[in-house]
Design a protein around this motif. Sequence first.
Motif, PDB file in Angstrom:
ATOM      1  N   TRP A 139       0.864  -1.152   0.180  1.00  0.00           N
ATOM      2  CA  TRP A 139      -0.159   0.062   0.102  1.00  0.00           C
ATOM      3  C   TRP A 139       1.028   1.091  -0.047  1.00  0.00           C
ATOM      4  O   TRP A 139       0.648   2.263  -0.648  1.00  0.00           O
ATOM      5  CB  TRP A 139      -0.964   0.015   1.361  1.00  0.00           C
ATOM      6  N   CYS A 150      -8.370   7.038  -1.565  1.00  0.00           N
ATOM      7  CA  CYS A 150      -9.172   6.096  -0.366  1.00  0.00           C
ATOM      8  C   CYS A 150      -9.832   6.803   0.615  1.00  0.00           C
ATOM      9  O   CYS A 150     -11.154   6.260   1.035  1.00  0.00           O
ATOM     10  CB  CYS A 150      -8.152   5.291   0.044  1.00  0.00           C
ATOM     11  N   TYR A 158     -18.744   6.462   5.733  1.00  0.00           N
ATOM     12  CA  TYR A 158     -18.525   6.429   7.036  1.00  0.00           C
ATOM     13  C   TYR A 158     -19.580   7.399   7.688  1.00  0.00           C
ATOM     14  O   TYR A 158     -20.133   7.252   8.823  1.00  0.00           O
ATOM     15  CB  TYR A 158     -17.232   6.439   7.461  1.00  0.00           C
ATOM     16  N   GLY A 187      -5.444  -0.476  10.962  1.00  0.00           N
ATOM     17  CA  GLY A 187      -5.363  -0.266   9.382  1.00  0.00           C
ATOM     18  C   GLY A 187      -6.087   1.034   9.127  1.00  0.00           C
ATOM     19  O   GLY A 187      -7.077   1.094   8.080  1.00  0.00           O
ATOM     20  N   CYS A 188      -6.012   2.092   9.775  1.00  0.00           N
ATOM     21  CA  CYS A 188      -6.923   3.188  10.033  1.00  0.00           C
ATOM     22  C   CYS A 188      -6.616   4.263   8.826  1.00  0.00           C
ATOM     23  O   CYS A 188      -7.565   5.196   8.457  1.00  0.00           O
ATOM     24  CB  CYS A 188      -6.807   3.891  11.209  1.00  0.00           C
ATOM     25  N   GLY A 189      -5.587   4.302   8.027  1.00  0.00           N
ATOM     26  CA  GLY A 189      -5.246   5.078   6.941  1.00  0.00           C
ATOM     27  C   GLY A 189      -5.171   6.205   7.368  1.00  0.00           C
ATOM     28  O   GLY A 189      -4.288   6.620   8.282  1.00  0.00           O
ATOM     29  N   ASP A 210      -1.595   2.157  11.607  1.00  0.00           N
ATOM     30  CA  ASP A 210      -1.444   1.541  10.286  1.00  0.00           C
ATOM     31  C   ASP A 210      -0.009   1.422   9.995  1.00  0.00           C
ATOM     32  O   ASP A 210       0.773   1.966  10.504  1.00  0.00           O
ATOM     33  CB  ASP A 210      -2.344   2.580   9.184  1.00  0.00           C
ATOM     34  N   TYR A 211       0.031   0.267   9.384  1.00  0.00           N
ATOM     35  CA  TYR A 211       1.674  -0.043   8.920  1.00  0.00           C
ATOM     36  C   TYR A 211       2.115   1.152   8.040  1.00  0.00           C
ATOM     37  O   TYR A 211       3.542   1.111   8.049  1.00  0.00           O
ATOM     38  CB  TYR A 211       1.696  -1.591   8.515  1.00  0.00           C
ATOM     39  N   PRO A 238       2.148  -2.227  12.229  1.00  0.00           N
ATOM     40  CA  PRO A 238       1.202  -3.284  11.584  1.00  0.00           C
ATOM     41  C   PRO A 238      -0.070  -3.639  12.710  1.00  0.00           C
ATOM     42  O   PRO A 238       0.352  -3.599  13.818  1.00  0.00           O
ATOM     43  CB  PRO A 238       2.212  -4.511  11.309  1.00  0.00           C
ATOM     44  N   ALA A 239      -1.103  -4.120  11.957  1.00  0.00           N
ATOM     45  CA  ALA A 239      -2.250  -4.573  12.974  1.00  0.00           C
ATOM     46  C   ALA A 239      -1.955  -5.672  13.996  1.00  0.00           C
ATOM     47  O   ALA A 239      -2.141  -5.509  15.274  1.00  0.00           O
ATOM     48  CB  ALA A 239      -3.182  -5.259  12.103  1.00  0.00           C
ATOM     49  N   PHE A 253     -11.710  -0.929   9.132  1.00  0.00           N
ATOM     50  CA  PHE A 253     -12.447  -0.603   8.111  1.00  0.00           C
ATOM     51  C   PHE A 253     -11.947  -0.810   6.898  1.00  0.00           C
ATOM     52  O   PHE A 253     -10.539  -0.264   6.566  1.00  0.00           O
ATOM     53  CB  PHE A 253     -12.626   0.992   7.990  1.00  0.00           C
ATOM     54  N   ASP A 254     -12.367  -1.758   5.923  1.00  0.00           N
ATOM     55  CA  ASP A 254     -11.859  -1.896   4.578  1.00  0.00           C
ATOM     56  C   ASP A 254     -10.482  -2.254   4.638  1.00  0.00           C
ATOM     57  O   ASP A 254      -9.569  -1.508   3.695  1.00  0.00           O
ATOM     58  CB  ASP A 254     -12.283  -0.768   3.662  1.00  0.00           C
ATOM     59  N   CYS A 255      -9.761  -3.095   5.427  1.00  0.00           N
ATOM     60  CA  CYS A 255      -8.550  -3.089   5.424  1.00  0.00           C
ATOM     61  C   CYS A 255      -8.099  -4.708   5.827  1.00  0.00           C
ATOM     62  O   CYS A 255      -6.801  -4.974   5.464  1.00  0.00           O
ATOM     63  CB  CYS A 255      -7.711  -2.209   6.330  1.00  0.00           C
ATOM     64  N   ASP A 258      -6.768  -6.461   3.150  1.00  0.00           N
ATOM     65  CA  ASP A 258      -5.387  -6.074   2.317  1.00  0.00           C
ATOM     66  C   ASP A 258      -4.210  -6.602   3.282  1.00  0.00           C
ATOM     67  O   ASP A 258      -2.999  -6.442   2.874  1.00  0.00           O
ATOM     68  CB  ASP A 258      -5.433  -4.570   2.587  1.00  0.00           C
ATOM     69  N   GLN A 316       2.905  -8.923   1.773  1.00  0.00           N
ATOM     70  CA  GLN A 316       3.363  -8.955   3.266  1.00  0.00           C
ATOM     71  C   GLN A 316       3.744 -10.545   3.803  1.00  0.00           C
ATOM     72  O   GLN A 316       3.246 -11.428   2.758  1.00  0.00           O
ATOM     73  CB  GLN A 316       2.154  -8.698   4.087  1.00  0.00           C
TER      74      GLN A 316
HETATM   75  C1  LIG Z   1      -8.170   0.560   1.485  1.00  0.00           C
HETATM   76  S1  LIG Z   1      -7.201   1.182   2.965  1.00  0.00           S
HETATM   77  C2  LIG Z   1      -8.208   1.645   4.243  1.00  0.00           C
HETATM   78  C3  LIG Z   1      -7.988   2.661   5.105  1.00  0.00           C
HETATM   79  C4  LIG Z   1      -8.765   3.086   6.190  1.00  0.00           C
HETATM   80  N1  LIG Z   1      -9.202   2.140   6.944  1.00  0.00           N
HETATM   81  C5  LIG Z   1     -10.152   3.677   5.566  1.00  0.00           C
HETATM   82  O1  LIG Z   1     -10.996   3.076   5.651  1.00  0.00           O
HETATM   83  O2  LIG Z   1      -9.727   4.850   4.946  1.00  0.00           O
HETATM   84  C6  LIG Z   1      -6.411  -0.438   3.822  1.00  0.00           C
HETATM   85  C7  LIG Z   1      -5.567   0.002   4.474  1.00  0.00           C
HETATM   86  O3  LIG Z   1      -4.782  -1.043   5.317  1.00  0.00           O
HETATM   87  C8  LIG Z   1      -3.600  -0.849   5.692  1.00  0.00           C
HETATM   88  N2  LIG Z   1      -2.893  -2.206   5.842  1.00  0.00           N
HETATM   89  C9  LIG Z   1      -2.396  -3.061   5.096  1.00  0.00           C
HETATM   90  N3  LIG Z   1      -1.967  -4.025   5.689  1.00  0.00           N
HETATM   91  C10 LIG Z   1      -1.759  -3.652   6.864  1.00  0.00           C
HETATM   92  C11 LIG Z   1      -1.361  -4.296   8.139  1.00  0.00           C
HETATM   93  N4  LIG Z   1      -0.689  -5.396   7.935  1.00  0.00           N
HETATM   94  N5  LIG Z   1      -1.381  -3.593   9.430  1.00  0.00           N
HETATM   95  C12 LIG Z   1      -2.020  -2.640   9.357  1.00  0.00           C
HETATM   96  N6  LIG Z   1      -2.452  -1.780   8.356  1.00  0.00           N
HETATM   97  C13 LIG Z   1      -2.269  -2.341   7.085  1.00  0.00           C
HETATM   98  C14 LIG Z   1      -2.889   0.217   4.548  1.00  0.00           C
HETATM   99  O4  LIG Z   1      -1.826   0.913   4.751  1.00  0.00           O
HETATM  100  C15 LIG Z   1      -4.096   1.138   4.290  1.00  0.00           C
HETATM  101  O5  LIG Z   1      -3.956   2.105   4.857  1.00  0.00           O
END
Ligand SMILES: C[S@@+](CC[C@H](N)C(=O)[O-])C[C@H]1O[C@@H](n2cnc3c(N)ncnc32)[C@H](O)[C@@H]1O
Length: 359
Positions: A139, A150, A158, A187-189, A210-211, A238-239, A253-255, A258, A316
């Motif tokens: 990402w 995004c 939301y 994974g809060c972006g 978020d990572y 990372p989560a 949320f949506d992560c 990913d 990953q």
């Molecule tokens: C589609 S975006 C969604 C972001 C946010 N949650 C939103 O709804 O706007 C996916 C997010 O997952 C994060 N992500 C991916 N792998 C991750 C991991 N292993 N740990 C934490 N965050 C991760 C990315 O960096 C990205 O910010």
Amino acid sequence: MATVEQPRALDEEKLMQFVFRAVDEVGATLNAALVVMGDKLGLYRALAGAGPLTPEELAARTDTAERYVREWLNAQAAGGYVEYDPEDGTYELPPEQTVALTDESSAAYLPGFFQIALGSVLDSPRITETARSGAGLGWHEHVHDVHEGCERFFRPGYNAHLIASWLPALDGVVEKLERGGRVADLGCGHGASTILMAEAFPRSTFVGSDYHAGSIDTARARAELAGVSERVTFEPVPAAAHPGDGYDLVTMFDCLHDMGDPVGAARAVRELLAPDGTWMIVEPAAGDRVEDNLNPVGRAYYGFSTLLCTPASLSQDVGLALGAQAGEARIREVAESAGFTRFRRVAETPFNLVFEARP
Ligand SMILES: C[S@@+](CC[C@H](N)C(=O)[O-])C[C@H]1O[C@@H](n2cnc3c(N)ncnc32)[C@H](O)[C@@H]1O
């Protein structure tokens, strides 16, 4: 005895129908760039509520070059985004397009959707290469339009649903947050969801993680701007490494899809939660079978999944690559593999499924 397959007969009419459908799609592909251009140059905002304008007037109001604006307007008129009046050579943004293209507070707001789509397309040469090698693309490696698009794509949904219907659908969570609870948003972006919850529940505290360190920098700035940074912190982890325990609510949320190791992340969520805590998982809307998803929403999500989500997970450890159309059965499997004993779907919209998992 082996049978010889007869080639299927070619239907010339169907061939031409397909070609003309493709012409429309080429126009639509280019329109992704034109929408982002109109958004960045302020063209839609200047058209909003302005009534009929000539290209000269629009160019003057936006400090842009008339020749480009005229061509852009014609492309917008051909696509039904603006209305053209040949009598006086003016262009007008209809009320519905005005909302969808300029009103950030509306659930129908679209520019972020186009921005993340364009960013994904811009990065597609790299995905073509990873599709040969099987490698991933993180990402964090994408262009800025993916990250900002995004945030802008998801935030309207939301805004419309998170406080009004998704959190109330969870068992007892709103009561805890009203009294003062602890929430981790993994994974809060850029932190759109974290900040929205913080604004709604002033007695609760929130940690977003978020990572991607760049996203966390932006999330911190957004929290500052929203005036909630005393109760909202953001960590670049990372989560699976989010620190702490005793959380009332952990959100994703949506992560989840990913992540390279969603089951590992789910196990970490169990450790983070208080014994009666709740894990809320928001995922893209999808059915369990491919044939359930062969519709416009599924098409867009399979596209994002090919260009963003699948390579993100493959970049990953583990690289499970659930894909953006994982569906309820696979998400339930992830939760149950990590030891969650209760799992149910609590809400859905045309774009999202919302799940509650409890220890
Ligand atoms: C589609 S975006 C969604 C972001 C946010 N949650 C939103 O709804 O706007 C996916 C997010 O997952 C994060 N992500 C991916 N792998 C991750 C991991 N292993 N740990 C934490 N965050 C991760 C990315 O960096 C990205 O910010």
